[in-house]
Design a protein around this motif. Structure first.
Motif, PDB file in Angstrom:
ATOM      1  N   GLU A 246       0.816  -1.211   0.000  1.00  0.00           N
ATOM      2  CA  GLU A 246       0.000   0.000   0.000  1.00  0.00           C
ATOM      3  C   GLU A 246       0.851   1.262   0.000  1.00  0.00           C
ATOM      4  O   GLU A 246       0.499   2.259  -0.639  1.00  0.00           O
ATOM      5  N   SER A 247       1.973   1.243   0.707  1.00  0.00           N
ATOM      6  CA  SER A 247       2.819   2.438   0.770  1.00  0.00           C
ATOM      7  C   SER A 247       3.386   2.756  -0.608  1.00  0.00           C
ATOM      8  O   SER A 247       3.530   3.932  -0.987  1.00  0.00           O
ATOM      9  N   ARG A 248       3.687   1.711  -1.368  1.00  0.00           N
ATOM     10  CA  ARG A 248       4.209   1.919  -2.719  1.00  0.00           C
ATOM     11  C   ARG A 248       3.150   2.561  -3.609  1.00  0.00           C
ATOM     12  O   ARG A 248       3.432   3.493  -4.369  1.00  0.00           O
ATOM     13  N   ILE A 249       1.941   2.056  -3.512  1.00  0.00           N
ATOM     14  CA  ILE A 249       0.844   2.586  -4.322  1.00  0.00           C
ATOM     15  C   ILE A 249       0.565   4.038  -3.943  1.00  0.00           C
ATOM     16  O   ILE A 249       0.342   4.886  -4.819  1.00  0.00           O
ATOM     17  N   ARG A 250       0.624   4.348  -2.657  1.00  0.00           N
ATOM     18  CA  ARG A 250       0.417   5.733  -2.211  1.00  0.00           C
ATOM     19  C   ARG A 250       1.504   6.647  -2.769  1.00  0.00           C
ATOM     20  O   ARG A 250       1.234   7.779  -3.189  1.00  0.00           O
ATOM     21  N   ASP A 251       2.743   6.161  -2.776  1.00  0.00           N
ATOM     22  CA  ASP A 251       3.851   6.966  -3.292  1.00  0.00           C
ATOM     23  C   ASP A 251       3.657   7.247  -4.786  1.00  0.00           C
ATOM     24  O   ASP A 251       3.906   8.364  -5.256  1.00  0.00           O
ATOM     25  N   LEU A 252       3.195   6.241  -5.521  1.00  0.00           N
ATOM     26  CA  LEU A 252       2.916   6.432  -6.941  1.00  0.00           C
ATOM     27  C   LEU A 252       1.810   7.465  -7.137  1.00  0.00           C
ATOM     28  O   LEU A 252       1.910   8.361  -7.988  1.00  0.00           O
ATOM     29  N   GLN A 253       0.755   7.333  -6.345  1.00  0.00           N
ATOM     30  CA  GLN A 253      -0.365   8.277  -6.448  1.00  0.00           C
ATOM     31  C   GLN A 253       0.089   9.700  -6.151  1.00  0.00           C
ATOM     32  O   GLN A 253      -0.368  10.657  -6.801  1.00  0.00           O
ATOM     33  N   ASN A 254       0.996   9.839  -5.209  1.00  0.00           N
ATOM     34  CA  ASN A 254       1.498  11.168  -4.837  1.00  0.00           C
ATOM     35  C   ASN A 254       2.437  11.747  -5.899  1.00  0.00           C
ATOM     36  O   ASN A 254       2.576  12.970  -6.000  1.00  0.00           O
ATOM     37  N   THR A 255       3.069  10.867  -6.663  1.00  0.00           N
ATOM     38  CA  THR A 255       4.037  11.311  -7.673  1.00  0.00           C
ATOM     39  C   THR A 255       3.382  11.608  -9.010  1.00  0.00           C
ATOM     40  O   THR A 255       3.884  12.426  -9.792  1.00  0.00           O
ATOM     41  N   VAL A 256       2.269  10.974  -9.307  1.00  0.00           N
ATOM     42  CA  VAL A 256       1.589  11.154 -10.599  1.00  0.00           C
ATOM     43  C   VAL A 256       1.381  12.627 -10.959  1.00  0.00           C
ATOM     44  O   VAL A 256       1.642  13.028 -12.106  1.00  0.00           O
ATOM     45  N   PRO A 257       0.916  13.495 -10.030  1.00  0.00           N
ATOM     46  CA  PRO A 257       0.694  14.904 -10.400  1.00  0.00           C
ATOM     47  C   PRO A 257       1.942  15.606 -10.933  1.00  0.00           C
ATOM     48  O   PRO A 257       1.830  16.544 -11.733  1.00  0.00           O
ATOM     49  N   LYS A 258       3.132  15.152 -10.524  1.00  0.00           N
ATOM     50  CA  LYS A 258       4.372  15.782 -10.998  1.00  0.00           C
ATOM     51  C   LYS A 258       4.628  15.506 -12.474  1.00  0.00           C
ATOM     52  O   LYS A 258       5.254  16.318 -13.162  1.00  0.00           O
ATOM     53  N   VAL A 259       4.150  14.365 -12.950  1.00  0.00           N
ATOM     54  CA  VAL A 259       4.453  13.987 -14.344  1.00  0.00           C
ATOM     55  C   VAL A 259       3.231  14.061 -15.256  1.00  0.00           C
ATOM     56  O   VAL A 259       3.360  13.911 -16.466  1.00  0.00           O
ATOM     57  N   LEU A 260       2.060  14.321 -14.678  1.00  0.00           N
ATOM     58  CA  LEU A 260       0.847  14.398 -15.476  1.00  0.00           C
ATOM     59  C   LEU A 260       0.923  15.443 -16.585  1.00  0.00           C
ATOM     60  O   LEU A 260       0.486  15.181 -17.719  1.00  0.00           O
ATOM     61  N   PRO A 261       1.500  16.637 -16.316  1.00  0.00           N
ATOM     62  CA  PRO A 261       1.631  17.616 -17.407  1.00  0.00           C
ATOM     63  C   PRO A 261       2.492  17.107 -18.562  1.00  0.00           C
ATOM     64  O   PRO A 261       2.258  17.496 -19.706  1.00  0.00           O
TER      65      PRO A 261
END
Length: 268
Positions: A246-261
């Motif tokens: 779960e911690s890995r998935i949370r980290d991915l979710q938190n990082t997605v906004p940085k690369v979404l643009p």
């Protein structure tokens, strides 16, 4: 007294042998950690080439190499979209001698050895049934391990420990042979888990690679959710060296906004 002197000498050689290296540029996700290396990149790349060729030849002899043209073409297409994006982290990487193959196997696995030697097992595709974006997340993650030279880093740590524990061997000054390095590369690829730190770096860099290649980075989250569910009936091979959670998935979710643009710019 002699043992103490040898250990001091060993530590001195260890300090001299290890170099602090910045293997990649930060990218948009900002990976800046320097790594201690005691083995040369050339040694590791040469060993990886031997190890990869051995795996390819075994698969070819077994009739399991690139058996399904449709799957092979799919993996190639995704990989060829990701590879040019590696220049963001390493300007030299697009020019590596990349190799991309698919092995028919029930193992739920994929890897990228040093120098850009990619292998995807059909078991991963059959078990996870990934979308193209989810498969790009897998391949991008594996490519990122190679970009960051995580295998070299792990071999360097093992080498450093051997120097300290067997200080008397330092006096020989002998370097590992290509075949020895090849065996060690195989070991770290197939049996030894990456550290949490290395996994986090590969996750974040993989997100940026897939986003720049025009794949929705949110697919990395759904991929690992699928991986976690697949582990319910017995741990897939991929998870033995790439722990989920779960911690890995949370980290991915938190990082997605940085690369979404980056994804939005690439997709339009």
């Amino acid at each position: 007294m002699r043992i103490r002197s040898l250990l001091i000498a060993a530590v001195a050689v260890l300090v001299t042998a290890c170099q602090s290296v910045q293997t990649t540029q930060p990218g948009a996700i900002g990976v800046t950690r320097k790594q201690m290396m005691a083995v040369s990149a050339q040694q590791v790349d040469e060993g990886a080439k031997v190890a990869y060729d051995q795996e390819v030849n075994k698969a070819r002899q077994a009739g399991s190499l690139n058996k399904d043209k449709q799957v092979y073409d799919r993996v190639q297409k995704i990989s060829q979209r990701l590879i040019p994006q590696t220049k963001v982290f390493r300007p030299d990487a697009p020019g590596w001698a990349w190799e991309v193959n698919v092995q028919t196997s029930e193992d739920v696995n994929a890897y990228c050895m040093p120098g850009g030697k990619i292998m995807v097992y059909t078991g991963l595709i059959d078990a996870i049934k990934p979308t193209d974006a989810e498969l790009a997340a897998v391949i991008g993650h594996e490519i990122s391990h190679a970009l960051r030279e995580h295998s070299r880093e792990r071999l360097s740590r093992a080498y450093a420990e051997q120097i300290v524990l067997a200080g008397v061997a330092v006096a020989t000054g002998a370097e590992a042979t290509t075949m020895q390095i090849a065996s060690q590369v195989s070991a770290v690829t197939f049996t030894l888990p990456h550290s949490r730190e290395q996994e986090a770096e590969a996750d974040r860099m993989g997100l940026e690679l897939m986003a720049r290649a025009g794949y929705d980075p949110n697919a990395a989250v759904t991929l690992w959710q699928k991986m976690s569910k697949a582990g319910g009936g017995g741990t897939p091979e991929f998870l033995s060296t790439h722990p989920s959670g779960e911690s890995r998935i949370r980290d991915l979710q938190n990082t997605v906004p940085k690369v979404l643009p980056l994804y939005q710019a690439a997709a339009h």
